[in-house]
Scaffold this active site. Sequence first.
Site, PDB file in Angstrom:
ATOM      1  N   HIS A  74       0.940  -1.440  -0.149  1.00  0.00           N
ATOM      2  CA  HIS A  74       0.247  -0.108  -0.041  1.00  0.00           C
ATOM      3  C   HIS A  74       0.436   1.290   0.463  1.00  0.00           C
ATOM      4  O   HIS A  74       1.212   1.081   0.735  1.00  0.00           O
ATOM      5  CB  HIS A  74      -1.261   0.160   1.717  1.00  0.00           C
ATOM      6  N   ASP A  76      -0.104   4.097   0.657  1.00  0.00           N
ATOM      7  CA  ASP A  76      -0.165   5.374   2.197  1.00  0.00           C
ATOM      8  C   ASP A  76       0.840   5.088   2.888  1.00  0.00           C
ATOM      9  O   ASP A  76       0.791   3.861   3.089  1.00  0.00           O
ATOM     10  CB  ASP A  76      -1.694   5.328   2.021  1.00  0.00           C
ATOM     11  N   GLU A 138      -4.900   2.007   2.042  1.00  0.00           N
ATOM     12  CA  GLU A 138      -5.546   0.871   3.021  1.00  0.00           C
ATOM     13  C   GLU A 138      -5.514   1.366   4.731  1.00  0.00           C
ATOM     14  O   GLU A 138      -5.933  -0.146   5.501  1.00  0.00           O
ATOM     15  CB  GLU A 138      -3.885  -0.272   2.963  1.00  0.00           C
ATOM     16  N   GLU A 139      -4.912   2.396   4.800  1.00  0.00           N
ATOM     17  CA  GLU A 139      -5.043   2.406   6.470  1.00  0.00           C
ATOM     18  C   GLU A 139      -6.125   3.223   7.425  1.00  0.00           C
ATOM     19  O   GLU A 139      -6.134   3.122   8.097  1.00  0.00           O
ATOM     20  CB  GLU A 139      -4.005   3.496   6.318  1.00  0.00           C
ATOM     21  N   GLU A 166       3.827  -6.154   4.059  1.00  0.00           N
ATOM     22  CA  GLU A 166       4.018  -5.602   4.709  1.00  0.00           C
ATOM     23  C   GLU A 166       4.928  -5.797   5.966  1.00  0.00           C
ATOM     24  O   GLU A 166       5.523  -7.263   6.382  1.00  0.00           O
ATOM     25  CB  GLU A 166       2.076  -6.147   5.818  1.00  0.00           C
ATOM     26  N   HIS A 359       3.441   2.965  12.340  1.00  0.00           N
ATOM     27  CA  HIS A 359       2.684   4.122  12.870  1.00  0.00           C
ATOM     28  C   HIS A 359       3.031   5.432  14.209  1.00  0.00           C
ATOM     29  O   HIS A 359       1.948   5.528  14.398  1.00  0.00           O
ATOM     30  CB  HIS A 359       0.938   3.656  13.543  1.00  0.00           C
TER      31      HIS A 359
HETATM   32 ZN   LIG Z   1       0.888  -1.227   6.089  1.00  0.00          ZN
END
Ligand SMILES: [Zn+2]
Length: 394
Positions: A74, A76, A138-139, A166, A359
């Site tokens: 992803h 984003d 995705e997030e 991931e 994150h």
């Molecule tokens: Zn991810």
Amino acid sequence: MGERLDGRTVLEKLIAFDTTSARSNLPLIEWVRDYLAGWGIESRLVHDASGEKANLFATLAGGDRDGGIVLSGHSDVVPVAGQDWTSDPFTLVERDGLLFGRGTADMKGFIALALSRVPDLVAAEPKIPIHLALSFDEEVGCIGVPHLLEQIGRALPQPAVAIIGEPTSMRVVDAHKGICALRTTVTGLEAHSSRQHKSVSAVVAAAALISEIGRIVGELRATKRHEGFDPPYTTFNIGRIDGGTAVNIVPRRCVFDWEFRPVPAVAFDDVLGRVEAYAEAALLPPMREIFPGAAITTEVLAQAPPLVPSDDSPAFALAMRLTGANRTHAVSFAAEAGHFQGAGMSAVICGPGDIAQAHQPDEFISMEQLDAGGAFLDGLIRWAVEDGRLKPGG
Ligand SMILES: [Zn+2]
């Protein structure tokens, strides 16, 4: 001929694009498209309704046809707002063998490595196609990739295996939990609180429903366990609740946002269907005796299906072979692998970097993990050239 860039250099470029989910990802996608075009590779973009965001699909080598492998990531990233960063999150900075920047681990590191191997792939002539898929949003609940997957097997070829990069520290993950995010709105009848018999409290009904959600998930926790997840059962959360105006007014409206994260054995309807049935059978009849307009509605805000492990999965077999791993792992975070599986591909998650960094402020990927991810892709290319036969099982 395009320019040959190593993984770190590509990562530096990708990190410089602020692709926080709320923003357009097109500058990054266009850079990737131009980079691939430099190597003679055509990209196909699948936009969202606004045209401000796009998925990208490209066949890197091995022919524009069904089968083979899709490397997926992803584009984003999550916001940096409110986080305390040592250096600019959108400038790649190295300190002590660690590369810092938003998205280094989750998950531009894997995308950068895949792009850095394009010159090798173009020269290699693999026996099976190797595709690349980049998604958006995705997030915020995996809402971008379904647009791309709708075109798989139609305008786009149907890969056999999806490797979702991931951050797993290059461990092979063959199971992830799903996620379903919902908003429930309860409508009752407002009145002065002295007139309870002529009113319907939306907050009291919402509280009863929340308690029932807890009971249903508690029952699933006891009956449908999946060892390997932490924790090994379906979880739920009531994340936000809003209702009422004053202590002496019976509230007319209550809205609560909630989610549950099912293990693969639990279908969305195991929870949602039972919550709605309870509202219909137990809560609404007495509410409607006083106020026929009473209502309880639940809207699905976002959902991503779980990745269901399977013993005869070619993706699993391939990833185990390439990493030399002797066991698989399950992760509790939601990812796009369940979507790819739902679109008919054998899917596995395996990528560089540590999910613990995802994150976080000062997110990083180590050079060591970047090298491990690169070695995995080099092994994949060698295998695709020399063998290329997908086998079920692990
Ligand atoms: Zn991810």
